[in-house]
Design a protein around this motif. Structure first.
Motif, PDB file in Angstrom:
ATOM      1  N   MET A 169       0.826  -1.188   0.000  1.00 48.93           N
ATOM      2  CA  MET A 169       0.000   0.000   0.000  1.00 48.93           C
ATOM      3  C   MET A 169       0.872   1.254   0.000  1.00 48.93           C
ATOM      4  SD  MET A 169      -3.041   0.771   2.612  1.00 48.93           S
ATOM      5  CE  MET A 169      -3.902   2.285   2.630  1.00 48.93           C
ATOM      6  N   PHE A 170       1.915   1.239   0.811  1.00 51.57           N
ATOM      7  CA  PHE A 170       2.798   2.397   0.898  1.00 51.57           C
ATOM      8  C   PHE A 170       4.179   2.035   0.372  1.00 51.57           C
ATOM      9  CE2 PHE A 170      -0.245   3.038   4.412  1.00 51.57           C
ATOM     10  CZ  PHE A 170      -0.794   4.227   3.986  1.00 51.57           C
ATOM     11  N   ASN A 171       4.233   1.518  -0.836  1.00 48.10           N
ATOM     12  CA  ASN A 171       5.502   1.065  -1.399  1.00 48.10           C
ATOM     13  C   ASN A 171       6.438   2.208  -1.747  1.00 48.10           C
ATOM     14  OD1 ASN A 171       4.616  -1.549  -1.215  1.00 48.10           O
ATOM     15  ND2 ASN A 171       3.841  -1.600  -3.309  1.00 48.10           N
ATOM     16  N   ASP A 172       5.899   3.381  -1.988  1.00 45.21           N
ATOM     17  CA  ASP A 172       6.755   4.477  -2.442  1.00 45.21           C
ATOM     18  C   ASP A 172       7.133   5.444  -1.315  1.00 45.21           C
ATOM     19  OD1 ASP A 172       4.199   5.353  -2.145  1.00 45.21           O
ATOM     20  OD2 ASP A 172       4.173   6.591  -3.938  1.00 45.21           O
ATOM     21  N   ILE A 173       6.882   5.087  -0.064  1.00 42.14           N
ATOM     22  CA  ILE A 173       7.266   5.945   1.061  1.00 42.14           C
ATOM     23  C   ILE A 173       8.623   5.483   1.559  1.00 42.14           C
ATOM     24  CG2 ILE A 173       6.727   6.617   3.419  1.00 42.14           C
ATOM     25  CD1 ILE A 173       3.824   6.497   2.755  1.00 42.14           C
ATOM     26  N   GLY A 174       9.573   6.399   1.591  1.00 40.88           N
ATOM     27  CA  GLY A 174      10.913   6.095   2.052  1.00 40.88           C
ATOM     28  C   GLY A 174      11.036   6.298   3.547  1.00 40.88           C
ATOM     29  N   ALA A 175      12.223   6.037   4.066  1.00 42.17           N
ATOM     30  CA  ALA A 175      12.469   6.137   5.514  1.00 42.17           C
ATOM     31  C   ALA A 175      12.324   7.579   5.995  1.00 42.17           C
ATOM     32  CB  ALA A 175      13.860   5.598   5.834  1.00 42.17           C
ATOM     33  N   LEU A 176      12.830   8.537   5.214  1.00 43.73           N
ATOM     34  CA  LEU A 176      12.760   9.941   5.625  1.00 43.73           C
ATOM     35  C   LEU A 176      11.309  10.423   5.682  1.00 43.73           C
ATOM     36  CD1 LEU A 176      14.369  12.442   6.370  1.00 43.73           C
ATOM     37  CD2 LEU A 176      14.451  13.038   3.959  1.00 43.73           C
ATOM     38  N   GLU A 177      10.501  10.030   4.725  1.00 40.25           N
ATOM     39  CA  GLU A 177       9.085  10.416   4.749  1.00 40.25           C
ATOM     40  C   GLU A 177       8.356   9.788   5.928  1.00 40.25           C
ATOM     41  OE1 GLU A 177      10.251   9.039   1.778  1.00 40.25           O
ATOM     42  OE2 GLU A 177      10.206  10.712   0.371  1.00 40.25           O
ATOM     43  N   LEU A 178       8.683   8.539   6.246  1.00 41.16           N
ATOM     44  CA  LEU A 178       8.053   7.854   7.365  1.00 41.16           C
ATOM     45  C   LEU A 178       8.406   8.536   8.686  1.00 41.16           C
ATOM     46  CD1 LEU A 178       6.264   5.453   8.012  1.00 41.16           C
ATOM     47  CD2 LEU A 178       8.311   4.079   8.305  1.00 41.16           C
ATOM     48  N   VAL A 179       9.667   8.889   8.871  1.00 47.33           N
ATOM     49  CA  VAL A 179      10.086   9.597  10.090  1.00 47.33           C
ATOM     50  C   VAL A 179       9.385  10.942  10.180  1.00 47.33           C
ATOM     51  CG1 VAL A 179      12.074  10.688  11.212  1.00 47.33           C
ATOM     52  CG2 VAL A 179      12.288   8.399  10.257  1.00 47.33           C
ATOM     53  N   THR A 180       9.258  11.639   9.069  1.00 51.11           N
ATOM     54  CA  THR A 180       8.575  12.935   9.045  1.00 51.11           C
ATOM     55  C   THR A 180       7.115  12.775   9.438  1.00 51.11           C
ATOM     56  OG1 THR A 180      10.049  13.652   7.275  1.00 51.11           O
ATOM     57  CG2 THR A 180       8.058  14.939   7.614  1.00 51.11           C
ATOM     58  N   LEU A 181       6.445  11.744   8.944  1.00 51.59           N
ATOM     59  CA  LEU A 181       5.049  11.507   9.305  1.00 51.59           C
ATOM     60  C   LEU A 181       4.894  11.190  10.790  1.00 51.59           C
ATOM     61  CD1 LEU A 181       3.778   9.428   6.259  1.00 51.59           C
ATOM     62  CD2 LEU A 181       3.155  11.767   6.871  1.00 51.59           C
ATOM     63  N   VAL A 182       5.814  10.401  11.337  1.00 52.89           N
ATOM     64  CA  VAL A 182       5.743  10.070  12.770  1.00 52.89           C
ATOM     65  C   VAL A 182       5.944  11.324  13.606  1.00 52.89           C
ATOM     66  CG1 VAL A 182       6.927   8.820  14.619  1.00 52.89           C
ATOM     67  CG2 VAL A 182       6.411   7.668  12.470  1.00 52.89           C
ATOM     68  N   VAL A 183       6.912  12.158  13.262  1.00 56.59           N
ATOM     69  CA  VAL A 183       7.156  13.398  14.010  1.00 56.59           C
ATOM     70  C   VAL A 183       5.954  14.325  13.915  1.00 56.59           C
ATOM     71  CG1 VAL A 183       8.588  15.497  14.074  1.00 56.59           C
ATOM     72  CG2 VAL A 183       9.663  13.252  13.855  1.00 56.59           C
ATOM     73  N   LEU A 184       5.369  14.445  12.746  1.00 61.94           N
ATOM     74  CA  LEU A 184       4.175  15.274  12.580  1.00 61.94           C
ATOM     75  C   LEU A 184       3.006  14.738  13.411  1.00 61.94           C
ATOM     76  CD1 LEU A 184       4.027  16.275   8.813  1.00 61.94           C
ATOM     77  CD2 LEU A 184       3.803  17.783  10.760  1.00 61.94           C
ATOM     78  N   ALA A 185       2.832  13.413  13.423  1.00 65.01           N
ATOM     79  CA  ALA A 185       1.749  12.820  14.203  1.00 65.01           C
ATOM     80  C   ALA A 185       1.942  13.081  15.692  1.00 65.01           C
ATOM     81  CB  ALA A 185       1.671  11.323  13.933  1.00 65.01           C
ATOM     82  N   VAL A 186       3.168  12.981  16.171  1.00 69.02           N
ATOM     83  CA  VAL A 186       3.436  13.256  17.590  1.00 69.02           C
ATOM     84  C   VAL A 186       3.162  14.720  17.893  1.00 69.02           C
ATOM     85  CG1 VAL A 186       5.273  13.386  19.330  1.00 69.02           C
ATOM     86  CG2 VAL A 186       5.062  11.361  17.909  1.00 69.02           C
ATOM     87  N   LEU A 187       3.542  15.616  16.996  1.00 66.44           N
ATOM     88  CA  LEU A 187       3.309  17.039  17.238  1.00 66.44           C
ATOM     89  C   LEU A 187       1.826  17.399  17.180  1.00 66.44           C
ATOM     90  CD1 LEU A 187       6.240  18.661  15.212  1.00 66.44           C
ATOM     91  CD2 LEU A 187       6.014  18.484  17.697  1.00 66.44           C
ATOM     92  N   VAL A 188       1.088  16.806  16.250  1.00 62.10           N
ATOM     93  CA  VAL A 188      -0.321  17.163  16.086  1.00 62.10           C
ATOM     94  C   VAL A 188      -1.183  16.543  17.184  1.00 62.10           C
ATOM     95  CG1 VAL A 188      -2.322  16.874  14.578  1.00 62.10           C
ATOM     96  CG2 VAL A 188      -0.139  17.561  13.615  1.00 62.10           C
ATOM     97  N   PHE A 189      -1.004  15.243  17.445  1.00 59.92           N
ATOM     98  CA  PHE A 189      -1.888  14.557  18.381  1.00 59.92           C
ATOM     99  C   PHE A 189      -1.316  14.479  19.796  1.00 59.92           C
ATOM    100  CE2 PHE A 189      -2.952  12.669  14.226  1.00 59.92           C
ATOM    101  CZ  PHE A 189      -4.251  13.114  14.141  1.00 59.92           C
TER     102      PHE A 189
END
Length: 154
Positions: free
Chosen positions: A1-21
């Motif tokens: 499903m998320f084959n085109d997401i790299g490590a840097l994008e995944l880390v960015t999403l996790v950091v954003l999720a921690v900041l938002v929620f």
């Protein structure tokens, strides 16, 4: 499903999720998202099974992925399904030979004789009667002679 997401994008999403929620609400949000995705998949699988059962036994091998145009064309034209005789056409078409023939014609060389042809004409003889000599420059018109006028071309 998320084959085109790299490590840097995944880390960015996790950091954003921690900041938002926030760190205390993040596990609950992740559980809600995974539960929703699971329900959507179950609904989709149920709908596919219902459609297959309604179509009847003649469509037991029906796959919804085959409705994708790329998959459909690949399955119909490239697989062993050769109702149209496409395999013979594919095998008879030799792109390298065609390109070599075109290159030879442009450069004014004779094409290599094939198995069915006889000896090549002598050097300096035209390749075919009526074939234009591509190496010969066209004759220049006289100074006072005008080139032909074509009203449609202008």
């Amino acid at each position: 499903m998320f084959n085109d997401i790299g490590a840097l994008e995944l880390v960015t999403l996790v950091v954003l999720a921690v900041l938002v929620f926030g760190p205390e609400k993040l596990p609950k949000v992740i559980q809600d998202v995974t539960r929703t995705i699971r329900k959507i998949r179950e609904f989709s699988d149920s709908a596919k099974d219902d459609i297959r059962s309604e179509l009847g036994p003649q469509f037991k091998d029906f796959e919804f992925e085959d409705l994708n145009p790329k998959t459909f064309v690949r399955k119909q034209l490239m697989d062993g399904n050769d109702d149209l005789g496409l395999k013979e056409i594919r095998e008879s078409f030799d792109l390298r030979k065609e390109m070599a023939d075109v290159t030879d014609a442009v450069n004014g060389r004779e094409a290599a004789p094939s198995a069915g042809t006889t000896a090549a004409p002598a050097a300096g003889a035209p390749a075919a009667a009526g074939a234009p000599d591509l190496l010969k420059k066209p004759a220049q018109p006289a100074r006072d002679e005008r080139p032909p006028f074509d009203a449609d071309a202008t």
